[in-house]
Design an enzyme around this catalytic site. Structure first.
Site, PDB file in Angstrom:
ATOM      1  N   ASP A 180       0.878  -1.158   0.000  1.00 28.59           N
ATOM      2  CA  ASP A 180       0.000   0.000   0.000  1.00 28.59           C
ATOM      3  C   ASP A 180       0.923   1.217   0.000  1.00 28.59           C
ATOM      4  O   ASP A 180       2.080   1.126   0.403  1.00 28.59           O
ATOM      5  CB  ASP A 180      -0.895  -0.023   1.242  1.00 28.59           C
ATOM      6  CG  ASP A 180      -1.783   1.195   1.338  1.00 28.59           C
ATOM      7  OD1 ASP A 180      -2.420   1.559   0.326  1.00 28.59           O
ATOM      8  OD2 ASP A 180      -1.843   1.797   2.431  1.00 28.59           O
ATOM      9  N   ASP A 236       0.031   5.085   0.939  1.00 29.12           N
ATOM     10  CA  ASP A 236      -0.164   6.026   2.047  1.00 29.12           C
ATOM     11  C   ASP A 236      -0.261   5.283   3.376  1.00 29.12           C
ATOM     12  O   ASP A 236      -1.106   4.415   3.547  1.00 29.12           O
ATOM     13  CB  ASP A 236      -1.417   6.868   1.822  1.00 29.12           C
ATOM     14  CG  ASP A 236      -1.371   7.666   0.518  1.00 29.12           C
ATOM     15  OD1 ASP A 236      -0.255   7.907   0.020  1.00 29.12           O
ATOM     16  OD2 ASP A 236      -2.442   8.030   0.007  1.00 29.12           O
ATOM     17  N   THR A 260      -2.740   1.036  -4.609  1.00 35.01           N
ATOM     18  CA  THR A 260      -3.220   2.144  -3.797  1.00 35.01           C
ATOM     19  C   THR A 260      -4.584   2.659  -4.248  1.00 35.01           C
ATOM     20  O   THR A 260      -4.834   2.796  -5.452  1.00 35.01           O
ATOM     21  CB  THR A 260      -2.174   3.292  -3.800  1.00 35.01           C
ATOM     22  OG1 THR A 260      -2.649   4.381  -3.024  1.00 35.01           O
ATOM     23  CG2 THR A 260      -1.820   3.766  -5.192  1.00 35.01           C
ATOM     24  N   SER A 316      -8.800   7.852  -4.305  1.00 32.09           N
ATOM     25  CA  SER A 316     -10.113   8.456  -4.513  1.00 32.09           C
ATOM     26  C   SER A 316     -10.038   9.964  -4.696  1.00 32.09           C
ATOM     27  O   SER A 316     -11.019  10.584  -5.115  1.00 32.09           O
ATOM     28  CB  SER A 316     -11.057   8.112  -3.364  1.00 32.09           C
ATOM     29  OG  SER A 316     -10.642   8.739  -2.168  1.00 32.09           O
ATOM     30  N   ARG A 364     -12.805  12.100  -6.637  1.00 28.68           N
ATOM     31  CA  ARG A 364     -13.420  13.236  -5.943  1.00 28.68           C
ATOM     32  C   ARG A 364     -13.100  14.564  -6.633  1.00 28.68           C
ATOM     33  O   ARG A 364     -13.532  15.622  -6.179  1.00 28.68           O
ATOM     34  CB  ARG A 364     -12.913  13.289  -4.499  1.00 28.68           C
ATOM     35  CG  ARG A 364     -13.292  12.092  -3.653  1.00 28.68           C
ATOM     36  CD  ARG A 364     -12.559  12.128  -2.316  1.00 28.68           C
ATOM     37  NE  ARG A 364     -12.595  10.872  -1.616  1.00 28.68           N
ATOM     38  CZ  ARG A 364     -13.476  10.536  -0.684  1.00 28.68           C
ATOM     39  NH1 ARG A 364     -14.418  11.375  -0.337  1.00 28.68           N
ATOM     40  NH2 ARG A 364     -13.415   9.361  -0.102  1.00 28.68           N
ATOM     41  N   CYS A 411      -6.543   2.560  -7.881  1.00 30.92           N
ATOM     42  CA  CYS A 411      -7.968   2.694  -8.118  1.00 30.92           C
ATOM     43  C   CYS A 411      -8.288   4.176  -8.037  1.00 30.92           C
ATOM     44  O   CYS A 411      -8.087   4.795  -6.995  1.00 30.92           O
ATOM     45  CB  CYS A 411      -8.770   1.932  -7.065  1.00 30.92           C
ATOM     46  SG  CYS A 411     -10.546   2.315  -7.149  1.00 30.92           S
ATOM     47  N   CYS A 464     -12.090  -2.604  -8.140  1.00 32.24           N
ATOM     48  CA  CYS A 464     -10.655  -2.419  -7.923  1.00 32.24           C
ATOM     49  C   CYS A 464     -10.343  -1.677  -6.628  1.00 32.24           C
ATOM     50  O   CYS A 464      -9.201  -1.683  -6.186  1.00 32.24           O
ATOM     51  CB  CYS A 464     -10.011  -1.701  -9.111  1.00 32.24           C
ATOM     52  SG  CYS A 464     -10.645  -0.067  -9.521  1.00 32.24           S
ATOM     53  N   ARG A 465     -11.334  -1.059  -6.021  1.00 34.45           N
ATOM     54  CA  ARG A 465     -11.080  -0.307  -4.789  1.00 34.45           C
ATOM     55  C   ARG A 465     -10.969  -1.274  -3.618  1.00 34.45           C
ATOM     56  O   ARG A 465     -11.880  -2.040  -3.341  1.00 34.45           O
ATOM     57  CB  ARG A 465     -12.199   0.704  -4.544  1.00 34.45           C
ATOM     58  CG  ARG A 465     -11.950   1.547  -3.313  1.00 34.45           C
ATOM     59  CD  ARG A 465     -12.979   2.670  -3.180  1.00 34.45           C
ATOM     60  NE  ARG A 465     -12.807   3.330  -1.911  1.00 34.45           N
ATOM     61  CZ  ARG A 465     -11.868   4.223  -1.639  1.00 34.45           C
ATOM     62  NH1 ARG A 465     -11.026   4.573  -2.577  1.00 34.45           N
ATOM     63  NH2 ARG A 465     -11.746   4.761  -0.451  1.00 34.45           N
ATOM     64  N   ASP A 471      -1.619  -0.723   5.996  1.00 30.52           N
ATOM     65  CA  ASP A 471      -1.845  -0.127   7.315  1.00 30.52           C
ATOM     66  C   ASP A 471      -3.324  -0.049   7.661  1.00 30.52           C
ATOM     67  O   ASP A 471      -3.679   0.405   8.740  1.00 30.52           O
ATOM     68  CB  ASP A 471      -1.224   1.278   7.388  1.00 30.52           C
ATOM     69  CG  ASP A 471      -1.962   2.287   6.536  1.00 30.52           C
ATOM     70  OD1 ASP A 471      -2.295   1.970   5.369  1.00 30.52           O
ATOM     71  OD2 ASP A 471      -2.208   3.401   7.032  1.00 30.52           O
ATOM     72  N   ARG A 492      -8.786  -2.496   5.060  1.00 30.47           N
ATOM     73  CA  ARG A 492      -9.147  -2.736   3.658  1.00 30.47           C
ATOM     74  C   ARG A 492      -7.984  -3.328   2.860  1.00 30.47           C
ATOM     75  O   ARG A 492      -8.198  -4.127   1.959  1.00 30.47           O
ATOM     76  CB  ARG A 492      -9.713  -1.481   3.010  1.00 30.47           C
ATOM     77  CG  ARG A 492      -8.732  -0.368   2.826  1.00 30.47           C
ATOM     78  CD  ARG A 492      -9.381   0.829   2.122  1.00 30.47           C
ATOM     79  NE  ARG A 492      -8.492   1.960   2.234  1.00 30.47           N
ATOM     80  CZ  ARG A 492      -8.669   2.977   3.048  1.00 30.47           C
ATOM     81  NH1 ARG A 492      -9.725   3.030   3.826  1.00 30.47           N
ATOM     82  NH2 ARG A 492      -7.798   3.962   3.079  1.00 30.47           N
TER      83      ARG A 492
END
Length: 180
Positions: free
Chosen positions: A7, A9, A50, A53, A57, A89, A99-100, A126, A129
């Site tokens: 991942d 972030d 990763t 979004s 957004r 994603c 894919c999320r 971390d 999900r």
């Protein structure tokens, strides 16, 4: 092939509730970049998966994401490491895409493109999900306590067999010397 999915972030770089929207906001977690270098030298294939979004957004576009990832790649290269790919994603949480994360779509796509069985992959994350995504694909979950990891650990309900380490450097050390 030893494939490790990371991942971004909270694992490689500091996370932000306001999202990482520019290269200046992308700040590596102490030891993470060197850990990627060590894993590269130990023969691991490293891929980032990763959720981004901020694109869905309307906060950033793909060109800005590429600039952020360029900074990440340069830092990794400077430490003697290599990221073989970055899968992301771009969708907002309510999009219903496959894919999320926690859906396994990114993980399955990575496994297919690198011609490995997802059950032979590890993923370092971390958040719950991240762990759910690799577990749903049949792979092995590793939780780090950086980013949201401590909260995730305290909440519990982790996928069976989840390994827990303080940070990516500690996970990398285990992967290089103890993983099967």
């Amino acid at each position: 092939m030893k494939l490790l999915i990371l991942d971004r972030d909270g694992v490689i770089n500091a996370d932000s509730p306001d999202y990482i929207k520019s290269p200046e906001e992308w700040l590596p977690i102490a030891g993470s970049i060197n850990a990627i270098g060590e894993l590269t030298r130990a023969g691991w294939t490293l891929v980032v998966a990763t959720n981004q979004s901020a694109i869905g957004r309307g906060m950033i576009d793909v060109a800005m994401l590429n600039q952020i990832h360029s900074k990440m790649h340069k830092a990794v290269h400077h430490a003697g490491g290599h990221l073989d790919a970055v899968f992301f994603c771009p969708h907002a949480p309510d999009s219903g895409c496959g894919c999320r994360k926690p859906a396994p779509g990114l993980i399955l796509d990575i496994a297919k493109r690198f011609r490995v069985d997802a059950k032979d992959c590890y993923m370092v994350g971390d958040s719950l999900r991240d762990l759910q995504a690799i577990a749903a694909a049949g792979g092995r979950a590793i939780l780090v306590r950086t980013g949201n990891g401590m909260k995730t650990e305290l909440r519990g309900d982790l996928p069976a067999g989840t390994l827990i380490f303080d940070d990516l450097a500690a996970a990398a050390n285990w992967l290089m010397y103890s993983a099967d």
